[in-house]
Scaffold this motif. Structure first.
Motif, PDB file in Angstrom:
ATOM      1  N   ALA A   3       0.254  -4.732   3.206  1.00  0.00           N
ATOM      2  CA  ALA A   3      -0.805  -5.744   3.286  1.00  0.00           C
ATOM      3  C   ALA A   3      -0.541  -6.716   4.425  1.00  0.00           C
ATOM      4  O   ALA A   3      -1.456  -7.105   5.168  1.00  0.00           O
ATOM      5  CB  ALA A   3      -0.910  -6.486   1.958  1.00  0.00           C
ATOM      6  N   HIS A  19      -7.190   0.627   2.759  1.00  0.00           N
ATOM      7  CA  HIS A  19      -7.403   1.479   1.594  1.00  0.00           C
ATOM      8  C   HIS A  19      -6.169   1.442   0.719  1.00  0.00           C
ATOM      9  O   HIS A  19      -5.032   1.418   1.205  1.00  0.00           O
ATOM     10  CB  HIS A  19      -7.693   2.925   2.002  1.00  0.00           C
ATOM     11  N   ASN A  20      -6.365   1.410  -0.581  1.00  0.00           N
ATOM     12  CA  ASN A  20      -5.290   1.511  -1.559  1.00  0.00           C
ATOM     13  C   ASN A  20      -5.810   2.344  -2.720  1.00  0.00           C
ATOM     14  O   ASN A  20      -7.007   2.319  -3.026  1.00  0.00           O
ATOM     15  CB  ASN A  20      -4.869   0.113  -2.039  1.00  0.00           C
ATOM     16  N   ARG A  21      -4.907   3.093  -3.342  1.00  0.00           N
ATOM     17  CA  ARG A  21      -5.344   3.878  -4.504  1.00  0.00           C
ATOM     18  C   ARG A  21      -5.973   2.990  -5.565  1.00  0.00           C
ATOM     19  O   ARG A  21      -6.867   3.405  -6.294  1.00  0.00           O
ATOM     20  CB  ARG A  21      -4.149   4.627  -5.100  1.00  0.00           C
ATOM     21  N   SER A  22      -5.479   1.759  -5.648  1.00  0.00           N
ATOM     22  CA  SER A  22      -6.064   0.779  -6.563  1.00  0.00           C
ATOM     23  C   SER A  22      -7.042  -0.103  -5.797  1.00  0.00           C
ATOM     24  O   SER A  22      -6.624  -0.926  -4.973  1.00  0.00           O
ATOM     25  CB  SER A  22      -4.953  -0.077  -7.188  1.00  0.00           C
ATOM     26  N   ARG A  25      -6.380  -3.859  -5.646  1.00  0.00           N
ATOM     27  CA  ARG A  25      -5.452  -4.444  -4.674  1.00  0.00           C
ATOM     28  C   ARG A  25      -6.144  -4.701  -3.345  1.00  0.00           C
ATOM     29  O   ARG A  25      -5.903  -5.714  -2.690  1.00  0.00           O
ATOM     30  CB  ARG A  25      -4.245  -3.515  -4.476  1.00  0.00           C
ATOM     31  N   THR A  26      -7.002  -3.779  -2.949  1.00  0.00           N
ATOM     32  CA  THR A  26      -7.766  -3.985  -1.716  1.00  0.00           C
ATOM     33  C   THR A  26      -8.656  -5.215  -1.848  1.00  0.00           C
ATOM     34  O   THR A  26      -8.736  -6.052  -0.928  1.00  0.00           O
ATOM     35  CB  THR A  26      -8.624  -2.748  -1.408  1.00  0.00           C
ATOM     36  N   ILE A  62       3.791   3.617   2.293  1.00  0.00           N
ATOM     37  CA  ILE A  62       3.934   4.071   0.914  1.00  0.00           C
ATOM     38  C   ILE A  62       5.378   4.477   0.673  1.00  0.00           C
ATOM     39  O   ILE A  62       6.175   4.581   1.611  1.00  0.00           O
ATOM     40  CB  ILE A  62       2.994   5.261   0.605  1.00  0.00           C
TER      41      ILE A  62
END
Length: 464
Positions: A3, A19-22, A25-26, A62
């Motif tokens: 971030a 982009h974030n899987r969650s 969080r974005t 990651i």
């Protein structure tokens, strides 16, 4: 760190697709820091890739390991020729070499970059160590250099070498960091146990040392930690922190790679072992009951001992840098990276955890026409070690008498003595190896390999 790197790019005027899987969080990132620049929220990898200008530069931050491989596989069908995948995590350099070859076979670029400086550095300017192809750096370099730490107008970022070179250099950086932190810890222990210097007093000692040749980020923060009082107990914070040091793998990888290359990185390896030993909670508790030392009378120290410890710390830091740079030279020969040690030292002068005034001097020593074969052979460091080693011997002796473990102090001294000694006991080891395994040995008075018939008439035979 991911971030904060995104925020760093945005602050420098780049449009950053995130982009974030969650998705939460974005959204949190944009809610808290969206006014710092131009961000594009994306909810899938395909959406992320579509949002990027060509050649696309997709930066991954990651966890190292299989997750990186999985994301690469998801990205490849979405990319176009000459797009770049960038792994900015702490991946193992061998994985980076493999991935670079694999991604290149698909028509794309893969770049492993070492990023040092923690979350603060990622935001305000880290030290960046990029590998990969020179062509990829033509596109990527200006972006990375713009967000890197600055040292007297020079960005702490430059192309390191092909495939896994960037991650290897970052790994060695972390190995030096391990040794530096451990020997500072040993310094604190010796000053407290042998010299009676409590944390608050040591905080001032370290502040004073930060105005000497020891000036560095780690010395600076050591003073802050030792001077901090725990709000709950009123004790020095260092006394309420559990004495078990964690690690994430880069120090261990440095030790393993050193063994594989045949590089004598003993001080670095001992710092890794010290962290491992510190974490053996139950075993250490039992050892305190069963292995209590019978020390007898221990030597007292005077006020000049503080200066002895300072010199011992400086000597040990020089050794850890010497070992790390020697390892880089061996890796260069092994992997053909054409590493430039002066440029690598320059990258570490700001932004990273081991940043220190010392690195500017190291850079200059390797920038000349005749760089030293070993850092300790540079005249100014040869002289510094000649002054500091007597103090290092004294500190190691005092620590041993008091039962204070000093693995890095001791390893640094042993390394120095091992380099300078005209004869080492390796001669006996070669004799032993020849005795039980017919491994042969060399003689000092004529060329060739020899074997003694130990189980027969003990005649010596020259081997072809």
């Amino acid at each position: 760190m991911g971030a904060n790197l995104a925020r760093n790019f945005a602050r420098h005027g780049y449009t950053v697709a995130v982009h974030n899987r969650s998705i939460g969080r974005t959204e949190n990132l944009l809610a808290e820091h969206g006014d710092e620049g131009n961000f594009i929220k994306t909810e899938s990898l395909s959406e992320l890739v579509e949002a990027l200008e060509r050649p696309r530069r997709v930066l991954l931050m990651i966890q190292a390991g299989s997750a990186v491989d999985a994301v690469i596989e998801d990205l490849l069908p979405l990319l176009d020729e000459d797009d770049i995948i960038i792994d900015a995590g702490n991946s193992h350099f061998a994985d980076t070499r493999r991935r670079e070859e694999y991604v290149a076979s698909k028509g794309f670029h893969f770049v492993g970059i070492g990023v040092s400086g923690g979350e603060e550095g990622a935001l305000n300017g880290p030290s960046i160590m990029p590998g990969g192809s020179e062509k990829s750096y033509e596109s990527l370099g200006p972006l990375l250099e713009s967000i890197a730490a600055d040292y007297n107008g020079e960005p702490c970022c430059s192309w390191i070498g092909t495939d896994g070179a960037g991650h290897f250099v970052k790994m060695v950086h972390n190995g030096i960091e391990y040794a530096d932190m451990q020997v500072i810890g040993e310094t604190y222990d010796v000053l407290r146990t042998a010299a009676g210097k409590e944390p608050a007093e040591q905080a001032q000692i370290f502040r004073d040392w930060n105005d000497t040749e020891l000036s560095s980020y780690l010395i600076e923060i050591t003073a802050e930690v030792l001077g901090h009082q725990d709000a709950k107990t009123g004790k020095p914070l260092v006394d309420v922190i559990v004495d078990a040091a964690g690690q994430k793998g880069t120090g261990r990888w440095t030790g393993i790679s050193g063994l594989e290359l045949g590089s004598a990185i003993s001080a670095i390896a001992e710092s890794v072992f010290a962290r491992s030993l510190s974490s053996l909670g139950d075993i250490r508790t039992e050892a305190q009951q069963k292995l209590a030392p019978a020390l007898g009378e221990v030597p007292s120290v005077g006020e000049d001992f503080v200066e002895d410890v300072r010199l011992a710390l400086y000597a040990s830091k020089l050794v850890s840098y010497a070992q790390g740079l020697d390892m880089l030279q061996m890796a260069d020969s092994e992997y053909g990276w054409e590493l430039k040690l002066d440029e690598i030292a320059a990258l570490w002068r700001a932004g990273c955890i081991i940043r220190a005034e010392l690195l500017d001097t190291i850079m200059k020593e390797y920038a000349g026409a005749n760089p030293p074969a070993n850092l300790l052979f540079a005249p100014r460091f040869t002289e510094a070690m000649a002054t500091a080693v007597p103090a290092l011997r004294k500190v190691v002796g005092v620590a041993a008498a008091h039962g204070i473990p000093t693995p890095v102090f001791s390893a640094a001294l042993a390394y120095y003595d091992g380099l300078r000694r005209d004869r080492l006991p390796a001669a006996l080891i070669q004799g032993q190896r020849d005795f039980f395994g017919a491994h042969t040995y060399k003689r000092v008075d004529e060329p060739g390999a020899f074997h003694t018939d130990w189980s027969g008439d003990r005649r010596e035979e020259k081997m072809d």
